[in-house]
Design an enzyme around this catalytic site. Structure first.
Site: not given
Length: 179
Positions: A56-57
């Site tokens: 995930c970012g």
């Protein structure tokens, strides 16, 4: 007869109180190694519960979560990570792979739990508690993305919900830990 009725009434009230307990202490969860983790073992500690993902970012938040955990773990504070694959297939790995990723890349040693579902019909009971005012006594919320944070006070009660974009070192979180 009156004494028996009084004892029965007291037992019913105690049972109702236990059913309506609005704390995390009522839950036992599975940790990332398959062992039972009893949340009642956290009585007297402030707790941050975070749903996590490895792809995930927001995944770099692991580093800051670890730093904060190291800084405050001796001040009756704990972070608990709950890996979830509910958003964009960003946590596809097994518990073993997740554990290895967290250790290798971020040195995570705060408690990590087994992968769970944090939204929808299969939502884990703990996350039902965290997101439903009728169960937590605080507020309704929705897990919007990975790395959403739930702050639990020393009495096991939910007191704040922080969105994913609020970094673990945000002043609103640090000041809560410190007070």
């Amino acid at each position: 007869m009156k004494r028996s009725f009084l004892i029965l009434a007291l037992m019913c009230m105690t049972s109702l109180f236990a059913q309506n307990e609005k704390t995390i202490y009522q839950f036992k969860v599975e940790d990332i190694n398959g062992e039972t983790f009893d949340l009642s073992s956290l009585k007297g500690k402030k707790v941050m519960i975070v749903n996590t993902a490895s792809k995930c970012g927001y995944t770099p938040q692991y580093a800051e979560l670890q730093r904060i955990y190291e800084q405050y773990k001796y001040d009756d504070f704990v972070i608990i990570g709950f890996p979830s694959n509910d958003f964009g297939n960003q946590e596809p790995g097994s518990n073993e792979e997740i554990s290895e990723f967290c250790q290798k890349n971020y040195g995570v040693d705060f408690p990590m739990m087994a992968k769970i579902t944090v939204k929808g019909e299969e939502k884990h009971p703990l996350y039902q508690f965290l997101t439903e005012k009728s169960k937590n006594g605080f507020k309704d919320s929705e897990v919007k993305w990975n790395f959403q944070k739930y702050l639990i006070d020393r009495d096991g009660k939910l007191v704040a919900v922080k969105d994913s974009n609020v970094v673990p070192g945000d002043n609103s979180i640090l000041s809560w830990i410190q007070k």
